[in-house]
Design a protein around this motif. Structure first.
Motif, short mmCIF file in Angstrom:
data_model
loop_
_atom_site.label_atom_id
_atom_site.label_comp_id
_atom_site.label_asym_id
_atom_site.label_seq_id
_atom_site.Cartn_x
_atom_site.Cartn_y
_atom_site.Cartn_z
N ALA A 198 0.83 -1.20 0.00
CA ALA A 198 0.00 0.00 0.00
C ALA A 198 0.87 1.26 0.00
CB ALA A 198 -0.93 -0.01 1.21
N GLU A 199 1.98 1.23 0.72
CA GLU A 199 2.88 2.38 0.74
C GLU A 199 3.51 2.58 -0.64
OE1 GLU A 199 6.68 4.16 3.28
OE2 GLU A 199 6.21 2.01 3.37
N GLU A 201 2.20 1.79 -3.50
CA GLU A 201 1.16 2.33 -4.37
C GLU A 201 0.99 3.82 -4.14
OE1 GLU A 201 -0.38 0.93 -6.75
OE2 GLU A 201 -0.06 -1.20 -6.45
N ALA A 202 0.97 4.23 -2.85
CA ALA A 202 0.78 5.65 -2.53
C ALA A 202 1.94 6.49 -3.04
CB ALA A 202 0.60 5.81 -1.02
N GLY A 205 1.71 6.76 -6.78
CA GLY A 205 0.65 7.70 -7.14
C GLY A 205 1.08 9.14 -6.96
N LYS A 206 1.82 9.42 -5.89
CA LYS A 206 2.33 10.78 -5.67
C LYS A 206 3.32 11.16 -6.76
CE LYS A 206 3.00 14.64 -3.44
NZ LYS A 206 1.96 15.69 -3.48
N ARG A 330 -4.73 3.20 -12.75
CA ARG A 330 -4.49 4.04 -11.58
C ARG A 330 -3.70 5.29 -11.96
NH1 ARG A 330 -5.52 1.24 -6.95
NH2 ARG A 330 -4.01 2.38 -5.70
N ALA A 396 -3.83 -0.38 -2.70
CA ALA A 396 -4.21 0.90 -2.11
C ALA A 396 -5.62 1.26 -2.52
CB ALA A 396 -3.24 1.99 -2.56
N LEU A 398 -8.20 3.11 -4.16
CA LEU A 398 -8.38 4.09 -5.23
C LEU A 398 -9.50 3.57 -6.09
CD1 LEU A 398 -7.06 6.71 -6.27
CD2 LEU A 398 -5.79 5.33 -7.88
#
Length: 416
Positions: A198-199, A201-202, A205-206, A330, A396, A398
Motif C-alpha cells: 500500500a505504501e 502504491e501511494a 501515485g504521488k 491508476r 491501495a 483508489l
C-alpha cells in the motif's frame, strides 16, 4: 593467399550462412592469418577497422550506442557485446567535429572508452583482457560483425553525430535534469524499497501526480514561449522473459503521460514517443514499476506455493499483464484528476487546446516514424495469475474501474 579484409569478409559471410563446416573452415583461415609479414597483426587491425566502419553505418539507420549494446547482449552475450562497445569507442575517437552531448552520455553509461594502446594489437590485448584464446577472440569478432551486417534500419529518434542538426540545442529525447524529476526519483526509490504494497502504491501515485502537474506547467509555458523542443523518443527494454507483459507496462505508463509507444518484439525494446520531460518521466516510472511488478509476482508465487499451487509461466505472464493494466488505470486516474484541477485553475479554454495540440504533435510523430504498426493481442492463460496480479496492483484504496483480459499492444513484428 587472400589479404586480411578478404579473409574477414569470407568468414562473416560464412557465419551468416547455414553451412557450419564452411564457417569453421573460414575461421581457421583467419587463425592462420593474412599473406603478410605479420599475418595475425594484419587480421587484428583489419578486424577493428571493419568493426568501426560497420558500427558507423548503423547510426544513420536509427541505431544508437545503447540500442547496439542491448541487442548485442541479447543475441551474442556479454563478452562479444563488450567487443562491440570497444568498436563504438574507437569510432567515437575518430569522429571529426562536435558530437551531441547525449551521445557521449550514452557512451559514458556504457563505459565505452579506448583503453588499448595500439590498434594493430587490439584483438590480442582484448583476448588477454577477457582471458580467452585467439580462436575465441576471432570467433567473437566475426560473430559481432555478422550481427552488425544483419541489423535492420529502425526509426531515427535523434540526428546522429555528423548529421544536420545533431548538435543543435533542444532535447529531442528524454529530459531528466529538472528538480521535479529528482523528486520523482526519490519517491520511486522509496516505493521500490518498501515492503508494504500500500505504501508503494501511494508513493507511485504521488510520483505520477508530480509528473502530471509538471507536464501541465510545461504545456502552459510552451504556449507562451518560442518552442525549445519537439516530440522525440526513447527506447525501453522489453526483453524476455515476459516481453509482452513488459511492453504492455510501457504502453500503459506512456498512455498515462501523454506519450505513444510501439513495441518491436523482435529487437527486444519498445519505442516511446513524446515530449522530452514526459519521456524522462515514462522511463523513470516504467523502470520502477517493473521492479515493483516483479517483486509482487514473486510474493504471489510464494502465496500460491503456500496454498498448494505451483509456479507456471502462464501464471507469471497473467499476473504481470493484469498488474500492468491495473497500474495503467491508476496512473490515468491520477493524471485525469490533475488535469481537471489544472483546467479549473488555469481555465479550460486556455489549457485544453494546448494539451490537444501537444497530443496531436506526438501522434503525427508516431505516424511518421511508424506508418505500418499492427496490434498484438495478449491473452490470459491463468485466471488465478490474473486475479493475483490485479489484486497486487490494487492494494491501495483508489476507486477506478476494472478492465478485462485481452488488451492489445501496438507493435512492429519481425523475425527473431
Amino acid at each position: 593467399m587472400p589479404d586480411a579484409d578478404e579473409l574477414i569478409a569470407d568468414a562473416v559471410a560464412a557465419v551468416r550462412g547455414t553451412d557450419v563446416r564452411l564457417a569453421e573452415r573460414q575461421l581457421d583461415r583467419l587463425v592462420v592469418g593474412a599473406d603478410a609479414a605479420d599475418g595475425a597483426a594484419a587480421v587484428d587491425a583489419a578486424l577493428l577497422r571493419r568493426l568501426v566502419r560497420d558500427v558507423a553505418r548503423l547510426w544513420p539507420r536509427g541505431w544508437q550506442p545503447a540500442d547496439l549494446a542491448r541487442v548485442a547482449n541479447r543475441r551474442l552475450g556479454a563478452r562479444p557485446a563488450r567487443l562491440l562497445r570497444d568498436a563504438v569507442a574507437a569510432q567515437r575517437r575518430d569522429l571529426p567535429g562536435p558530437v551531441p552531448a547525449w551521445w557521449d552520455d550514452q557512451l559514458r553509461d556504457l563505459d565505452a572508452r579506448v583503453w588499448w594502446d595500439d590498434d594493430l594489437r587490439y584483438l590480442a590485448a582484448w583476448a588477454s583482457r577477457e582471458a580467452v584464446d585467439r580462436v575465441t577472440a576471432l570467433r567473437d569478432a566475426v560473430e559481432a560483425l555478422a550481427l552488425l551486417a544483419g541489423l535492420p534500419p529502425i526509426a531515427v529518434l535523434r540526428p546522429p553525430p555528423g548529421s544536420p542538426g545533431s548538435t543543435l540545442p533542444g532535447r529531442a529525447g528524454g529530459g531528466g535534469g529538472s528538480r521535479i524529476l529528482d523528486r520523482v526519483r526519490a519517491l520511486l526509490a522509496k516505493a521500490e524499497s518498501t515492503t508494504f504494497p500500500a505504501e508503494a502504491e501511494a508513493l507511485t501515485g504521488k510520483a505520477q501526480e508530480l509528473i502530471t502537474r509538471h507536464r501541465l506547467d510545461e504545456a502552459l509555458l510552451a504556449a507562451t514561449e518560442q518552442p525549445r523542443d519537439r516530440p522525440g523518443g526513447v527506447r525501453l527494454d522489453t526483453d524476455a522473459p515476459y516481453a509482452g507483459a513488459k511492453a504492455l507496462l510501457v504502453q500503459e505508463v506512456a498512455a498515462a503521460n501523454g506519450c505513444e509507444s510501439v513495441w518491436s518484439d523482435d529487437l527486444g525494446f519498445a519505442t516511446v514517443l513524446g515530449w522530452p520531460d514526459d519521456l524522462a518521466a515514462v522511463e523513470l516510472l516504467y523502470t520502477s514499476l517493473l521492479v515493483q511488478a516483479m517483486a509482487a509476482m514473486l510474493r504471489g508465487r510464494g502465496e500460491r506455493r503456500a496454498a498448494g499451487g505451483r509456479r507456471t509461466r502462464g501464471y507469471d505472464e497473467s499476473f504481470l499483464n493484469a498488474f500492468a493494466l491495473r497500474i495503467g488505470e491508476r496512473l490515468r486516474a491520477v493524471s485525469e484528476t490533475a488535469n481537471r484541477r489544472a483546467a479549473e485553475a488555469a481555465g479550460a479554454e486556455r489549457l485544453l487546446p494546448v494539451l490537444a495540440a501537444r497530443g496531436e504533435a506526438v501522434r503525427e510523430r508516431m505516424e511518421t516514424l511508424f506508418p505500418g504498426v499492427t496490434r498484438t493481442r495478449l491473452t490470459v492463460r491463468d485466471a488465478e495469475g490474473w486475479a493475483s496480479g490485479t489484486s497486487a496492483a490494487d492494494r491501495a484504496s483508489l476507486d477506478v474501474g476494472g478492465a478485462g483480459p485481452g488488451r492489445e499492444v501496438r507493435g512492429r513484428r519481425g523475425r527473431r
